[in-house]
Design a protein around this motif. Structure first.
Motif, mmCIF file in Angstrom:
data_model
loop_
_atom_site.group_PDB
_atom_site.id
_atom_site.type_symbol
_atom_site.label_atom_id
_atom_site.label_comp_id
_atom_site.label_asym_id
_atom_site.label_seq_id
_atom_site.Cartn_x
_atom_site.Cartn_y
_atom_site.Cartn_z
ATOM 1 N N HIS A 63 0.858 -1.183 0.000
ATOM 2 C CA HIS A 63 0.000 0.000 0.000
ATOM 3 C C HIS A 63 0.891 1.228 0.000
ATOM 4 O O HIS A 63 1.960 1.234 0.600
ATOM 5 C CB HIS A 63 -0.928 -0.011 1.214
ATOM 6 C CG HIS A 63 -2.236 -0.682 0.932
ATOM 7 N ND1 HIS A 63 -3.451 -0.132 1.244
ATOM 8 C CD2 HIS A 63 -2.517 -1.858 0.325
ATOM 9 C CE1 HIS A 63 -4.421 -0.940 0.867
ATOM 10 N NE2 HIS A 63 -3.874 -2.003 0.308
ATOM 11 N N THR A 65 1.193 5.563 0.273
ATOM 12 C CA THR A 65 0.653 6.875 0.641
ATOM 13 C C THR A 65 1.485 7.970 -0.005
ATOM 14 O O THR A 65 1.035 8.679 -0.893
ATOM 15 C CB THR A 65 0.637 7.055 2.168
ATOM 16 O OG1 THR A 65 -0.183 6.037 2.747
ATOM 17 C CG2 THR A 65 0.068 8.418 2.553
ATOM 18 N N ARG A 87 -2.558 4.716 -4.937
ATOM 19 C CA ARG A 87 -3.659 4.971 -3.993
ATOM 20 C C ARG A 87 -4.976 4.388 -4.510
ATOM 21 O O ARG A 87 -6.027 5.025 -4.410
ATOM 22 C CB ARG A 87 -3.793 6.470 -3.703
ATOM 23 C CG ARG A 87 -2.581 7.073 -2.995
ATOM 24 C CD ARG A 87 -2.783 8.551 -2.711
ATOM 25 N NE ARG A 87 -1.642 9.147 -2.046
ATOM 26 C CZ ARG A 87 -1.496 10.452 -1.809
ATOM 27 N NH1 ARG A 87 -2.446 11.289 -2.199
ATOM 28 N NH2 ARG A 87 -0.434 10.913 -1.187
ATOM 29 N N GLN A 169 -8.484 9.933 -2.013
ATOM 30 C CA GLN A 169 -7.743 8.760 -1.546
ATOM 31 C C GLN A 169 -6.472 9.198 -0.817
ATOM 32 O O GLN A 169 -5.709 10.013 -1.329
ATOM 33 C CB GLN A 169 -7.357 7.880 -2.728
ATOM 34 C CG GLN A 169 -8.498 7.495 -3.660
ATOM 35 C CD GLN A 169 -9.382 6.406 -3.099
ATOM 36 O OE1 GLN A 169 -10.405 6.688 -2.502
ATOM 37 N NE2 GLN A 169 -8.990 5.180 -3.292
ATOM 38 N N LYS A 170 -6.234 8.627 0.341
ATOM 39 C CA LYS A 170 -5.020 8.914 1.100
ATOM 40 C C LYS A 170 -3.974 7.818 0.950
ATOM 41 O O LYS A 170 -2.776 8.061 1.091
ATOM 42 C CB LYS A 170 -5.349 9.088 2.587
ATOM 43 C CG LYS A 170 -6.364 10.187 2.873
ATOM 44 C CD LYS A 170 -5.896 11.539 2.395
ATOM 45 C CE LYS A 170 -6.905 12.630 2.717
ATOM 46 N NZ LYS A 170 -6.528 13.932 2.136
ATOM 47 N N GLU A 171 -4.434 6.596 0.681
ATOM 48 C CA GLU A 171 -3.524 5.482 0.466
ATOM 49 C C GLU A 171 -4.229 4.416 -0.353
ATOM 50 O O GLU A 171 -5.442 4.489 -0.582
ATOM 51 C CB GLU A 171 -3.056 4.884 1.797
ATOM 52 C CG GLU A 171 -4.174 4.235 2.602
ATOM 53 C CD GLU A 171 -3.669 3.506 3.823
ATOM 54 O OE1 GLU A 171 -2.436 3.413 4.004
ATOM 55 O OE2 GLU A 171 -4.497 3.002 4.589
#
Length: 357
Positions: A63, A65, A87, A169-171
């Motif tokens: 994942h 960020t 993301r 989306q942050k991550e």
């Protein structure tokens, strides 16, 4: 004891920062990637490569960020698209890609948000750049991501900056995307911490003439012969807000009945409405633009129909939006006047923008 503790904490902080900034190479093999059924891994040019025909591949267990992502793409003269996605979560993601057949042209590199599995490049003509690619060998695409900002580099040279990416989306997952076939190699990612001092929130329009909120319906398949104004007037509406420019990216709020197939999508439509109050009978100017097609009603009467589709007016016509592209003189009656916009789209960006002067 206190001095020793502070020293140990300092060492741990440096080690953590080093670990976060360490570049991670992702081998091109099935152990590390989820790929479409028609994709394959091959040894080519003395390196491991991934050949993507059309579709998206994601890295397993990673994942992302903030940090950097880079990949090399083999040169190709025929029409093709090759890029990095990041993301990715619930069919929303950020994407930057090279249009290898557009070398030396204004839109050789593009950024687009993906909303509900739909690309939106037509809505963001400001986020593209003129780049000359290598005609032979490998072209390197590198992204430097920090919160809502991404800087783009091609073959080590700066290409463009997107100051405010469009999804929330942050991550999410990281990966690759191709259209019409491309070969990828040397995928690397570097993870860095979030810089809270530079976090930004989406801004609303400051120009009071811009329509900053709309009431919209859900998506329906479009059949012009079945369009009934009475049904449009009685439909259920949800309130949504625009971006700072006044742009309404419709796919952000609405899931299509047919998505992810680009020009193979069926046409869908939504209805966007707004109310204009007038103290007396008057004429006001409505400036607007849309993608792909539109039918506009004022107080139940159809007053405009237009088509802004990709390549409709020639192979170089992109269908980009400009708020001053179309104007209507609205004959307003005293009191409330309702504008209904039937916005129809197939692919590449479903949008509406307008202002009342």
């Amino acid at each position: 004891m206190k001095i020793l503790l502070n020293t140990l904490l300092g060492i741990l902080t440096v080690q953590l920062a080093h670990a976060q900034s360490k570049s991670i190479s992702i081998p091109m093999n099935s152990t590390h990637w989820n790929i479409p059924a028609d994709a394959q891994f091959e040894q080519f040019d003395n390196r491991e490569t991934l050949v993507l025909t059309t579709g998206r591949a994601t890295v397993k267990g990673q994942h992302f960020t903030n940090g950097t992502i880079e990949v090399e793409v083999y040169a190709k003269a025929s029409r093709s698209f090759a890029g990095i996605s990041f993301r990715e979560e619930n069919n929303n993601l950020e994407e930057v890609y090279m249009r290898l057949h557009k070398s030396g042209q204004a839109d050789a590199v593009q950024y687009t948000p993906m909303f509900n599995n739909e690309s939106n490049w037509q809505l963001y003509r400001e986020h593209q750049a003129n780049v000359t690619f290598k005609a032979n060998g490998w072209n390197k695409l590198r992204l430097e991501v920090q919160n809502q900002r991404v800087e783009v580099f091609i073959n080590g040279s700066y290409a463009m900056t997107v100051e405010q990416m469009k999804t929330s989306q942050k991550e999410g997952q990281i990966g690759l995307w191709a259209l019409f076939g491309n070969r990828f190699s040397n995928f690397k990612a570097t993870h860095s911490a979030v810089d809270k001092s530079t976090q930004e929130k989406q801004k609303t329009p400051t120009d009071p003439t811009i329509i900053s909120s709309w009431q919209i319906t859900s998506a329906l398949s479009f059949h012009k012969e079945k369009l009934d104004y009475e049904l449009l007037a009685e439909a259920e509406y949800t309130s949504v807000t625009t971006e700072e420019s006044g742009l309404l990216p419709i796919s952000k709020y609405v899931k299509k009945t047919s998505s992810g197939g680009f020009e193979q999508n069926k046409e869908d439509f939504i209805v966007a409405k707004t109310t204009v109050h007038s103290e007396e009978d008057a004429t006001k100017l409505f400036s607007f633009d849309y993608s792909d097609k539109i039918i506009i009603y004022l107080n139940g009467e159809a007053i405009f129909s237009g088509n802004n589709s990709f390549r409709l007016k020639g192979v170089q016509f992109m269908g980009h939006l400009n708020i001053d592209a179309n104007t209507l003189y609205l004959p307003l009656k005293k009191g409330d006047n309702i504008i209904h916009c039937v916005v129809i789209d197939q692919a590449n960006g479903w949008g509406l923008i307008g202002k009342i002067e």
